[in-house]
Design a protein around this motif. Structure first.
Motif, PDB file in Angstrom:
ATOM      1  N   THR A 156       3.110  37.036 -35.436  1.00  0.00           N
ATOM      2  CA  THR A 156       4.086  36.320 -34.457  1.00  0.00           C
ATOM      3  C   THR A 156       5.548  36.527 -34.969  1.00  0.00           C
ATOM      4  O   THR A 156       5.807  36.382 -36.104  1.00  0.00           O
ATOM      5  CB  THR A 156       3.616  34.760 -34.664  1.00  0.00           C
ATOM      6  N   ILE A 157       6.312  36.729 -34.046  1.00  0.00           N
ATOM      7  CA  ILE A 157       7.892  36.798 -34.372  1.00  0.00           C
ATOM      8  C   ILE A 157       8.364  35.395 -34.255  1.00  0.00           C
ATOM      9  O   ILE A 157       8.410  34.573 -33.299  1.00  0.00           O
ATOM     10  CB  ILE A 157       8.222  37.868 -33.461  1.00  0.00           C
ATOM     11  N   SER A 158       9.411  35.153 -35.141  1.00  0.00           N
ATOM     12  CA  SER A 158      10.297  33.819 -35.262  1.00  0.00           C
ATOM     13  C   SER A 158      11.443  34.469 -34.735  1.00  0.00           C
ATOM     14  O   SER A 158      12.205  35.263 -35.184  1.00  0.00           O
ATOM     15  CB  SER A 158      10.311  33.189 -36.597  1.00  0.00           C
ATOM     16  N   TYR A 159      12.001  33.702 -33.946  1.00  0.00           N
ATOM     17  CA  TYR A 159      13.587  33.763 -33.342  1.00  0.00           C
ATOM     18  C   TYR A 159      14.489  32.984 -33.724  1.00  0.00           C
ATOM     19  O   TYR A 159      14.151  31.503 -34.017  1.00  0.00           O
ATOM     20  CB  TYR A 159      13.368  33.775 -31.581  1.00  0.00           C
ATOM     21  N   ARG A 160      15.627  33.156 -33.956  1.00  0.00           N
ATOM     22  CA  ARG A 160      16.970  32.312 -34.156  1.00  0.00           C
ATOM     23  C   ARG A 160      17.498  31.585 -32.824  1.00  0.00           C
ATOM     24  O   ARG A 160      17.909  30.539 -33.092  1.00  0.00           O
ATOM     25  CB  ARG A 160      17.945  33.176 -34.885  1.00  0.00           C
ATOM     26  N   LEU A 161      17.362  32.455 -31.771  1.00  0.00           N
ATOM     27  CA  LEU A 161      18.033  31.614 -30.593  1.00  0.00           C
ATOM     28  C   LEU A 161      16.658  31.424 -29.560  1.00  0.00           C
ATOM     29  O   LEU A 161      15.805  31.982 -29.830  1.00  0.00           O
ATOM     30  CB  LEU A 161      18.964  32.701 -29.891  1.00  0.00           C
ATOM     31  N   PRO A 162      16.836  30.485 -28.915  1.00  0.00           N
ATOM     32  CA  PRO A 162      15.963  30.006 -27.869  1.00  0.00           C
ATOM     33  C   PRO A 162      15.673  31.328 -26.919  1.00  0.00           C
ATOM     34  O   PRO A 162      16.661  31.793 -26.397  1.00  0.00           O
ATOM     35  CB  PRO A 162      16.558  28.770 -27.171  1.00  0.00           C
ATOM     36  N   GLN A 163      14.347  31.520 -26.724  1.00  0.00           N
ATOM     37  CA  GLN A 163      14.076  32.822 -25.780  1.00  0.00           C
ATOM     38  C   GLN A 163      13.765  32.107 -24.570  1.00  0.00           C
ATOM     39  O   GLN A 163      12.843  32.052 -24.066  1.00  0.00           O
ATOM     40  CB  GLN A 163      12.934  33.175 -26.490  1.00  0.00           C
ATOM     41  N   GLU A 164      15.022  31.996 -23.834  1.00  0.00           N
ATOM     42  CA  GLU A 164      14.869  31.465 -22.234  1.00  0.00           C
ATOM     43  C   GLU A 164      16.314  32.256 -21.656  1.00  0.00           C
ATOM     44  O   GLU A 164      17.202  32.259 -22.006  1.00  0.00           O
ATOM     45  CB  GLU A 164      15.034  29.904 -22.599  1.00  0.00           C
ATOM     46  N   ARG A 165      15.982  32.126 -20.487  1.00  0.00           N
ATOM     47  CA  ARG A 165      17.084  32.383 -19.408  1.00  0.00           C
ATOM     48  C   ARG A 165      17.625  30.959 -18.974  1.00  0.00           C
ATOM     49  O   ARG A 165      17.041  30.116 -18.641  1.00  0.00           O
ATOM     50  CB  ARG A 165      16.590  33.130 -18.209  1.00  0.00           C
ATOM     51  N   ALA A 166      18.980  30.900 -19.073  1.00  0.00           N
ATOM     52  CA  ALA A 166      19.555  29.620 -18.851  1.00  0.00           C
ATOM     53  C   ALA A 166      21.207  29.829 -18.392  1.00  0.00           C
ATOM     54  O   ALA A 166      21.794  30.441 -19.260  1.00  0.00           O
ATOM     55  CB  ALA A 166      19.593  28.559 -20.018  1.00  0.00           C
ATOM     56  N   LEU A 167      21.527  29.660 -17.229  1.00  0.00           N
ATOM     57  CA  LEU A 167      22.735  29.882 -16.908  1.00  0.00           C
ATOM     58  C   LEU A 167      23.912  28.490 -16.679  1.00  0.00           C
ATOM     59  O   LEU A 167      23.268  27.740 -16.252  1.00  0.00           O
ATOM     60  CB  LEU A 167      22.959  30.546 -15.487  1.00  0.00           C
ATOM     61  N   VAL A 168      24.821  28.498 -17.411  1.00  0.00           N
ATOM     62  CA  VAL A 168      25.702  27.279 -17.161  1.00  0.00           C
ATOM     63  C   VAL A 168      26.800  27.425 -16.446  1.00  0.00           C
ATOM     64  O   VAL A 168      27.620  26.690 -16.031  1.00  0.00           O
ATOM     65  CB  VAL A 168      25.975  26.732 -18.778  1.00  0.00           C
ATOM     66  N   THR A 169      27.346  28.972 -16.131  1.00  0.00           N
ATOM     67  CA  THR A 169      28.348  28.940 -15.257  1.00  0.00           C
ATOM     68  C   THR A 169      28.073  30.280 -14.297  1.00  0.00           C
ATOM     69  O   THR A 169      26.758  30.838 -14.427  1.00  0.00           O
ATOM     70  CB  THR A 169      29.735  29.698 -16.080  1.00  0.00           C
ATOM     71  N   GLU A 170      28.813  30.528 -13.262  1.00  0.00           N
ATOM     72  CA  GLU A 170      28.472  31.624 -12.571  1.00  0.00           C
ATOM     73  C   GLU A 170      28.838  32.755 -13.558  1.00  0.00           C
ATOM     74  O   GLU A 170      29.470  32.664 -14.400  1.00  0.00           O
ATOM     75  CB  GLU A 170      29.431  31.833 -11.232  1.00  0.00           C
ATOM     76  N   LEU A 171      28.228  34.102 -13.142  1.00  0.00           N
ATOM     77  CA  LEU A 171      28.493  35.217 -13.859  1.00  0.00           C
ATOM     78  C   LEU A 171      29.496  36.081 -12.996  1.00  0.00           C
ATOM     79  O   LEU A 171      29.148  36.438 -12.022  1.00  0.00           O
ATOM     80  CB  LEU A 171      27.306  35.703 -14.179  1.00  0.00           C
ATOM     81  N   PRO A 172      30.392  36.591 -13.822  1.00  0.00           N
ATOM     82  CA  PRO A 172      31.114  36.226 -14.801  1.00  0.00           C
ATOM     83  C   PRO A 172      31.702  34.745 -15.173  1.00  0.00           C
ATOM     84  O   PRO A 172      32.190  34.258 -14.034  1.00  0.00           O
ATOM     85  CB  PRO A 172      31.970  37.350 -15.289  1.00  0.00           C
ATOM     86  N   GLY A 173      31.488  34.310 -16.365  1.00  0.00           N
ATOM     87  CA  GLY A 173      31.988  32.838 -16.565  1.00  0.00           C
ATOM     88  C   GLY A 173      33.318  33.078 -16.841  1.00  0.00           C
ATOM     89  O   GLY A 173      34.170  34.176 -16.877  1.00  0.00           O
ATOM     90  N   PRO A 174      34.527  31.974 -16.945  1.00  0.00           N
ATOM     91  CA  PRO A 174      35.818  31.989 -17.258  1.00  0.00           C
ATOM     92  C   PRO A 174      36.310  32.722 -18.370  1.00  0.00           C
ATOM     93  O   PRO A 174      37.144  33.416 -18.476  1.00  0.00           O
ATOM     94  CB  PRO A 174      36.101  30.591 -17.155  1.00  0.00           C
ATOM     95  N   LYS A 175      35.473  32.599 -19.588  1.00  0.00           N
ATOM     96  CA  LYS A 175      35.896  33.156 -20.608  1.00  0.00           C
ATOM     97  C   LYS A 175      35.796  34.802 -20.589  1.00  0.00           C
ATOM     98  O   LYS A 175      36.486  35.564 -21.208  1.00  0.00           O
ATOM     99  CB  LYS A 175      35.029  32.731 -21.780  1.00  0.00           C
ATOM    100  N   SER A 176      34.880  35.271 -19.982  1.00  0.00           N
ATOM    101  CA  SER A 176      34.356  36.477 -19.852  1.00  0.00           C
ATOM    102  C   SER A 176      35.505  37.188 -18.683  1.00  0.00           C
ATOM    103  O   SER A 176      36.049  38.125 -18.946  1.00  0.00           O
ATOM    104  CB  SER A 176      33.153  36.897 -19.107  1.00  0.00           C
ATOM    105  N   ILE A 177      35.796  36.240 -17.693  1.00  0.00           N
ATOM    106  CA  ILE A 177      36.885  36.920 -16.905  1.00  0.00           C
ATOM    107  C   ILE A 177      38.212  36.763 -17.811  1.00  0.00           C
ATOM    108  O   ILE A 177      39.096  37.911 -17.632  1.00  0.00           O
ATOM    109  CB  ILE A 177      37.247  35.935 -15.707  1.00  0.00           C
ATOM    110  N   GLU A 178      38.489  36.016 -18.425  1.00  0.00           N
ATOM    111  CA  GLU A 178      39.732  36.291 -19.502  1.00  0.00           C
ATOM    112  C   GLU A 178      39.806  37.356 -20.592  1.00  0.00           C
ATOM    113  O   GLU A 178      40.767  38.025 -20.625  1.00  0.00           O
ATOM    114  CB  GLU A 178      39.607  35.023 -20.491  1.00  0.00           C
ATOM    115  N   LEU A 179      38.542  37.655 -20.847  1.00  0.00           N
ATOM    116  CA  LEU A 179      38.372  38.880 -21.937  1.00  0.00           C
ATOM    117  C   LEU A 179      38.344  40.060 -21.053  1.00  0.00           C
ATOM    118  O   LEU A 179      39.075  40.993 -21.480  1.00  0.00           O
ATOM    119  CB  LEU A 179      37.163  38.873 -22.408  1.00  0.00           C
TER     120      LEU A 179
END
Length: 448
Positions: free
Chosen positions: A3-26
């Protein structure tokens, strides 16, 4: 598999539209600083990644079906790799193996001699990129044989250096206006079962290529034949059974070096350590990179000792080739692959994906072909009722999937192939979620 243990939750979860504002700025900052010729498949910027997910700078968690183009097979932050890198960086970051050598380079070479097909005496040289590995394999073959001609195949991709661009088949974006290219490169027809004439066997396809080699070049002039056991950028083309063994037999009988480009297929990706094993062929030289070091830049050629040892001292190498930090990462990645039985995991991923996608193909006429091996799966999209490639539909599917939080890559000579290259440590539930999204994206884009 453990069994593999993960550091981050293994889930799909969107909190902004894609791309989000920080990605647009970058993206705006990028346009002012990064050369326009450097492209990206998706418009979101990564901040973290683990297992089968990438978290962007806006906090969206996306399912990763690309693995950095088959690089992060053990995950993008495998704890063993991260620990090995930290430890090595604390000791020394570089001395150059050609100046002051170190044990980890030798260890990586020993591991590759054990992992690659064949029990013959082998030698290894380490480099930085897949293109460098391919280029050095050609150098070895030409020097060892005293011949000049190199045979590559339709739909091939071997890199972006001058020589490897010559070996690569597709013009845009890889070759356009970058010539002239290295000479004495000859292209032959590949076995492409979905597009070959009905009933053409792998052996027949190989004989077709061999006939052209003998008539157009002459076997006595050929230094090497280079082929991807499963073509990558060309469309995840799996040659018909018998194609590769027939080429190997011809090469052996004519003193031609057979080079397997396993840059994308290597290190458990296809369900074996190397794709060559699936047809029990033993290359003279194997070129490797991508999944070799858990995301760090390392490549290698491993081949017959009598070939590699013909090269004069100083004829192979490079300042950063086999850097101690990336060697530490590679040794750690090998250990993770073994611990979690990632060849078997790749086969499991393939079983899940092909079952879902072949069921989809029965209902959606635009899905012309589902193919691949292990965790290297392709969906070729066409105009329904034909084999005409539909690149527009393919782009629409990839965009639709991204909008819903799933990263998929496209490829193919005709730009009409969706390719799946998930990290081999992705969990079943996350994979099933991604396939559900992809299923819906294909149905929506195809209006089914």
């Amino acid at each position: 598999m453990r069994t593999i243990s993960y550091r981050l939750p293994q889930e799909r979860a969107l909190v902004t539209e894609l791309p989000g504002p920080k990605s647009i700025e970058l993206a705006a900052r990028r346009r002012a600083a990064v050369a326009a010729g450097v492209g990206s498949s998706v418009p979101v910027y990564a901040a973290d990644a683990d297992g089968g997910v990438v978290v962007d700078v806006d906090g969206n968690s996306l399912i990763d079906l690309g693995a950095g183009i088959a690089v992060t097979s053990v995950g993008a932050s495998d704890p063993r790799v991260a620990a090995a890198v930290r430890e090595q960086v604390g000791r020394f970051t570089h001395t150059c193996f050609m100046v002051t050598p170190y044990e980890s380079y030798v260890q990586v070479a020993e591991e590759l001699a054990a992992l690659t097909p064949g029990d013959h005496d082998k030698r290894t040289a380490l480099f930085n990129s897949g293109a460098e590995a391919v280029e050095n394999a050609i150098k070895v073959a030409r020097l060892a044989t005293g011949r000049d001609a190199v045979v590559a195949f339709d739909h091939a991709y071997h890199g972006r250096t001058n020589l490897t661009m010559a070996l690569t088949a597709k013009s845009v974006p890889y070759k356009k206006n970058f010539g002239p290219f290295a000479p004495e490169i000859y292209r032959m027809p590949m076995s492409y079962p979905f597009r070959d004439e009905a009933g053409l066997t792998g052996e027949q396809a190989a004989r077709r290529a061999i006939s052209r080699i003998e008539n157009q070049i002459g076997a006595e002039s050929v230094a090497a034949v280079i082929v991807e056991p499963i073509q990558g950028e060309g469309g995840f083309i799996v040659p018909a059974t018998g194609f590769l063994p027939t080429l190997v037999a011809w090469a052996r009988s004519n003193g031609v070096v057979f080079i397997a480009d396993e840059v994308q297929t290597g290190f458990a990706r296809t369900g074996s350590w190397f794709a060559c094993e699936d047809e029990r062929i033993v290359p003279d030289i194997i070129a490797m990179a991508k999944g070799i070091a858990g995301g760090l830049p390392l490549s290698a050629i491993t081949g017959r000792a009598d070939l590699l040892d013909k090269v004069h001292v100083g004829g192979l190498g490079g300042t950063y080739g086999g850097n101690p930090v990336v060697c530490a990462a590679a040794l750690a990645a090998f250990a993770t692959m073994r611990e979690f039985e990632l060849p078997a995991r790749a086969r499991r991923i393939g079983e899940i994906a092909t079952r879902r996608l072949r069921a989809l193909a029965e209902e959606v006429p635009a899905v012309g072909d589902v193919r691949g091996r292990g965790a290297m799966i392709a969906i070729e999209l066409v105009v329904p009722g034909t084999t005409e490639p539909d690149a527009y539909l393919t782009r629409a599917v990839a965009a639709n999937a991204l909008e819903q939080g799933v990263i998929v890559l496209t490829c193919g000579t005709y730009g009409n192939v969706i390719r799946l290259l998930p990290p081999l440590v992705i969990g079943d539930d996350l994979l099933e979620d991604a396939l559900t999204v992809l299923d819906g994206a294909i149905r929506a884009a195809a209006s089914v």
